[in-house]
Write an enzyme that holds these catalytic residues in place. Sequence first.
Site, short mmCIF file in Angstrom:
data_model
loop_
_atom_site.label_atom_id
_atom_site.label_comp_id
_atom_site.label_asym_id
_atom_site.label_seq_id
_atom_site.Cartn_x
_atom_site.Cartn_y
_atom_site.Cartn_z
N CYS A 121 0.84 -1.38 0.08
CA CYS A 121 0.00 0.03 -0.06
C CYS A 121 0.80 1.24 0.09
CB CYS A 121 -0.83 -0.02 1.39
SG CYS A 121 -2.12 -1.00 1.17
N TYR A 154 -8.23 -9.58 6.21
CA TYR A 154 -9.13 -8.93 5.07
C TYR A 154 -10.18 -9.62 5.13
CZ TYR A 154 -5.08 -5.60 5.44
OH TYR A 154 -4.39 -4.56 5.95
N GLY A 178 9.32 -7.34 -0.52
CA GLY A 178 8.48 -6.20 -0.13
C GLY A 178 9.40 -5.13 0.23
#
Length: 351
Positions: free
Chosen positions: A23, A179, A320
């Site tokens: 994000c 989520y 990441g």
Amino acid sequence: MLFNPLKIRKVFFRNRIAVSPMCQYSSHDGFANDWHIVHYGSRAVGGAALVMTEAAAVEARGRISPYDLGIWKDDHISTLKLITDNIERQGAVAGIQLAHAGRKASVARPSEGGSPLNELNGGWKVVAPGAIPFDAGFQIPDVLDLPEIKNVIDSFVKAAQRAQTAGFRVIELHAAHGYLLHEFLSPVSNRRTDLYGGSFENRTRIVLEVVRGIRKAIPDLVFFVRISATDWLEPEGWTLDNSVALSRILKDEGVDLVDCSSGAVVPYAKIPATPGFQVPFAEMIRKETGILTGAVGLITSSVQAEAILQAGQADFILVGRQFLRDPYWPLRAAQELNLKGLWPFQYGRAH
Ligand code: FNR
């Protein structure tokens, strides 16, 4: 092996390195902008084979924060297209992660404290399989009824169609990290007694309905699913055995790769985050089911990534935070592994 190409369906990947979805919390009303174009484009120049965008929300209420990337309306397509064009022109494949944050939606972005928001301070009402909040201070979610579940499934499928129109060639379904889809999978967040709760078959139903819907709508796309391979709450949570069983079904449904992350469905699970700690999940799922797997989590060195591939533990390495430190990580990794000639010619005088 890190720089061996891989072909999945009709898509050619120049090596085994992917940018893990991260994000950026830089959108307004879900729209991509210059930040995304430069950020993702840099990692394509940096040598990644697959540049995956951050979680893109399939519904506005499925955003984690008000600043998340979105793909819930056709208007989002044109700026996403600028991202895919830019990534693909630099020799990488553009991927997008499709997501719905469920009960973990409606929080401030991390740079603004990350606290839960509500309808009075810039947030919105969140939805989930049950009326169980994620943690103290989080909203009690509205429970999705059967027609609303159908709508959510439809939102994922429509988002996948938009992603294809925008030029993405890989779609990753986000079914991890607590989520919405993971909330259905895990018995700790799903206490429903209808068709979507209870048994393994019922808890996996929504994921499989989304997968079938997307696969049917876009038969040629390369399709990844990210799961939390364990809740780190064995035996009462979602377990590694559950992940193996689900992956076997995903393979039969035409999913190409399972991206093996873990945890985050509850705040209190103890996670032993050491280098490569999730790699054994990718290995187990790969060996038990024969599906391609992605390894992710604290993989930061070329030698480590190469060893994972050499040992047959995974097919793709998702990186990441190392990519936030260094967009050129693949090019440096190639040098460390004694591969020459990969830096762009424009930078030749420095190498
Ligand atoms: C993430 N992560 C993440 N995961 C995901 O599936 N979708 C997402 O949108 C995000 N967003 C995100 C933002 C930021 C700032 C970070 C640091 C992480 C998790 C990420 O993809 C990855 O799985 C973890 O960071 C572990 O890998 P590394 O960072 O140890 O290589």
